[in-house]
Scaffold this active site. Structure first.
Site, PDB file in Angstrom:
ATOM      1  N   HIS A  59       0.838  -1.201   0.000  1.00  0.00           N
ATOM      2  CA  HIS A  59       0.000   0.000   0.000  1.00  0.00           C
ATOM      3  C   HIS A  59       0.874   1.252   0.000  1.00  0.00           C
ATOM      4  CE1 HIS A  59      -3.141   2.618   2.220  1.00  0.00           C
ATOM      5  NE2 HIS A  59      -3.542   2.483   0.963  1.00  0.00           N
ATOM      6  N   ARG A  60       0.712   2.083  -1.014  1.00  0.00           N
ATOM      7  CA  ARG A  60       1.567   3.279  -1.209  1.00  0.00           C
ATOM      8  C   ARG A  60       3.040   2.851  -1.138  1.00  0.00           C
ATOM      9  NH1 ARG A  60      -1.667   7.264   3.007  1.00  0.00           N
ATOM     10  NH2 ARG A  60      -3.664   6.203   2.738  1.00  0.00           N
TER      11      ARG A  60
ATOM     12  N   GLU B 264       0.326  -0.622  -4.828  1.00  0.00           N
ATOM     13  CA  GLU B 264      -0.785   0.323  -4.941  1.00  0.00           C
ATOM     14  C   GLU B 264      -0.218   1.722  -4.787  1.00  0.00           C
ATOM     15  OE1 GLU B 264      -4.148   2.877  -3.225  1.00  0.00           O
ATOM     16  OE2 GLU B 264      -2.130   2.543  -2.486  1.00  0.00           O
TER      17      GLU B 264
ATOM     18  N   ASP C 111      -1.360   6.246  -5.467  1.00  0.00           N
ATOM     19  CA  ASP C 111      -2.449   7.206  -5.692  1.00  0.00           C
ATOM     20  C   ASP C 111      -1.968   8.312  -6.623  1.00  0.00           C
ATOM     21  OD1 ASP C 111      -4.127   6.143  -3.334  1.00  0.00           O
ATOM     22  OD2 ASP C 111      -2.227   6.689  -2.378  1.00  0.00           O
TER      23      ASP C 111
ATOM     24  N   HIS D 255      -0.880  10.848  -1.990  1.00  0.00           N
ATOM     25  CA  HIS D 255      -2.206  10.429  -1.523  1.00  0.00           C
ATOM     26  C   HIS D 255      -3.194  11.581  -1.399  1.00  0.00           C
ATOM     27  CE1 HIS D 255      -5.327   9.431   1.451  1.00  0.00           C
ATOM     28  NE2 HIS D 255      -5.309   8.264   0.849  1.00  0.00           N
TER      29      HIS D 255
ATOM     30  N   GLU E 204      -4.548   4.138  -8.251  1.00  0.00           N
ATOM     31  CA  GLU E 204      -5.804   4.685  -7.716  1.00  0.00           C
ATOM     32  C   GLU E 204      -5.936   6.136  -8.146  1.00  0.00           C
ATOM     33  OE1 GLU E 204      -6.466   4.639  -3.434  1.00  0.00           O
ATOM     34  OE2 GLU E 204      -8.207   5.950  -3.737  1.00  0.00           O
TER      35      GLU E 204
ATOM     36  N   LYS F 242      -7.387   9.544  -7.714  1.00  0.00           N
ATOM     37  CA  LYS F 242      -8.006  10.276  -6.593  1.00  0.00           C
ATOM     38  C   LYS F 242      -8.871  11.406  -7.141  1.00  0.00           C
ATOM     39  CE  LYS F 242      -6.462   8.454  -2.690  1.00  0.00           C
ATOM     40  NZ  LYS F 242      -7.429   7.703  -1.890  1.00  0.00           N
TER      41      LYS F 242
ATOM     42  N   ASP G 143       0.030  -2.097   4.417  1.00  0.00           N
ATOM     43  CA  ASP G 143       1.153  -1.180   4.680  1.00  0.00           C
ATOM     44  C   ASP G 143       2.416  -1.960   5.019  1.00  0.00           C
ATOM     45  OD1 ASP G 143      -0.804   0.763   4.534  1.00  0.00           O
ATOM     46  OD2 ASP G 143      -0.859   1.175   6.689  1.00  0.00           O
TER      47      ASP G 143
HETATM   48  O1  G3P Z   1      -6.578   1.438  -2.772  1.00  0.00           O
HETATM   49  C1  G3P Z   1      -6.822   1.080  -1.457  1.00  0.00           C
HETATM   50  C2  G3P Z   1      -6.663   2.258  -0.548  1.00  0.00           C
HETATM   51  O2  G3P Z   1      -5.483   2.907  -0.890  1.00  0.00           O
HETATM   52  C3  G3P Z   1      -7.819   3.213  -0.604  1.00  0.00           C
HETATM   53  O3  G3P Z   1      -7.735   4.199   0.358  1.00  0.00           O
HETATM   54  O4  G3P Z   1      -7.196   6.402   1.232  1.00  0.00           O
HETATM   55  O5  G3P Z   1      -5.487   4.606   1.342  1.00  0.00           O
HETATM   56  O6  G3P Z   1      -6.049   5.636  -0.832  1.00  0.00           O
HETATM   57  P1  G3P Z   1      -6.558   5.256   0.539  1.00  0.00           P
HETATM   58 MG    MG Z   2      -4.933   4.484  -2.269  1.00  0.00          MG
END
Ligand code: G3P
Ligand code: MG
Length: 254
Positions: free
Chosen positions: A9-10, A36, A38, A51, A119, A121, A238
Site C-alpha cells: 500500500h503506497r 498500490e 495514488d 495520496h 488509484e 483520486k 502497509d
Molecule cells: O486502494 C486502497 C486504498 O489505498 C484506498 O484508500 O485512502 O489509502 O487511498 P486510501
Molecule cells: Mg490508495
C-alpha cells in the site's frame, strides 16, 4: 490452492515514506506481487503520485496539487516528515521528492511481473483529462505489466474503460452495495477493492466473490491471516514484508 497476492500500500508505507520511490523500491525488494499508489494532476497537467489533495501532510511544503506546477512540487521533500521510521535512512534518501507516475513506471521497468494498482483520486477534484493521461503513461512506460485502475469515483473508471476496453478497472468501496456482481458485470469490472471490515464482518455476503476482491488495508497479523484463509485475490497492506512472511510460511506446510 489459490495463492493470495500481496500488494504494498503506497509502496511499503508502514516503514518508508508513502508513495515515494524508496517506498516502491523497498516493496519490490521485499517481493511484493503488486504495488498500490495514488495519483493526482498538477496545475501544469503532470500526473504525480501522492495520496492527499495537498502537500501538507506528507511533504515539507503546502498547497493543493491542482494549484502547483510540477517544478514547484519538486521543491519539497517527501521524506522529511518520515525521519522517525527506523528503517528509513534519511541521510541517504533525504532528497526524496513527490514522484511522477512516469518516474514510478520507470523504476518498475525491470520488474514486469510486479502488478500495479493505480488509484485515481478524483472524488474531490475531478482533474479533467487525468484518465487519458494516466492511460497514455501506462501505454508508454508500463512495460506491458498488469495494471489495475481503481477509484472511489465510478465515472473515472467508466471513462478509462471507454478509452481502453481492455483496461482492468476496480471500484473502491468502503460501504456495502446491493448486488455487487451486477455492478461488476454491468460495468465490466475486473475486481472490487473493498475495505477489510466489509469482508471480515460480512464474509457470507462475499463468499462467491472472494477471487475478485483486493482487500485494503489489512495490517494486523490477525486480519492478514483471516484474509489468507479466505483466499481473496489480493491483500493490500502497509506491511507487505509481514504479509509475505505469513503467506510464504503457509506454503512451506502445504
Ligand atoms: O486502494 C486502497 C486504498 O489505498 C484506498 O484508500 O485512502 O489509502 O487511498 P486510501
Ligand atoms: Mg490508495
Amino acid at each position: 490452492m489459490r495463492e493470495t497476492k500481496i500488494y504494498g500500500h503506497r509502496g511499503s508505507m508502514g516503514a518508508y515514506p508513502e508513495n515515494t520511490l524508496i517506498s516502491f523500491q523497498k516493496a519490490i525488494e521485499q517481493g511484493v506481487d503488486g504495488i498500490e499508489l495514488d495519483v493526482h494532476m498538477t496545475k501544469d497537467g503532470e500526473i504525480v503520485v501522492i495520496h492527499d489533495e495537498q502537500l501538507d501532510r506528507t511533504t515539507d511544503g503546502n498547497g493543493f496539487i491542482k494549484d502547483l506546477t510540477l517544478p514547484e512540487i519538486k521543491e519539497y521533500s517527501a521524506g522529511a516528515k518520515f525521519q522517525h521510521f527506523e528503517s528509513y535512512d534519511y541521510e541517504t534518501w533525504g532528497e526524496e521528492r513527490v514522484p511522477t507516475l512516469q518516474e514510478v513506471l520507470e523504476l518498475l521497468h525491470d520488474f514486469p511481473k510486479v502488478e500495479l494498482n493505480i488509484e485515481l483520486k478524483t472524488y474531490i477534484f475531478p482533474y479533467f483529462g487525468i484518465e487519458e493521461k494516466v492511460l497514455s503513461l501506462v501505454e508508454q512506460y508500463g512495460n506491458n505489466r498488469k495494471v489495475v485502475y481503481s477509484s472511489f469515483h465510478l465515472p473515472s473508471l467508466l471513462r478509462i474503460k471507454n478509452m481502453d476496453p481492455t483496461a482492468k478497472i476496480a471500484w473502491l468501496l468502503m460501504q456495502g452495495i446491493s448486488h455487487p456482481v451486477d455492478y461488476m458485470e454491468t460495468f465490466a469490472m475486473e475486481s472490487l477493492h473493498i475495505s477489510k471490515d466489509m469482508v471480515l464482518e460480512n464474509v457470507y455476503d462475499y463468499k462467491n466473490l472472494l477471487q475478485n476482491l483486493r482487500v485494503w488495508t489489512a495490517n494486523s497479523t490477525d486480519e492478514i491471516k483471516q484474509l489468507l484463509d479466505l483466499q481473496v485475490q489480493a491483500i493490500i497492506t502497509d506491511y507487505p514484508e509481514k504479509a509475505l512472511f505469513f503467506r510464504n510460511e503457509r506454503k512451506m506446510f502445504v
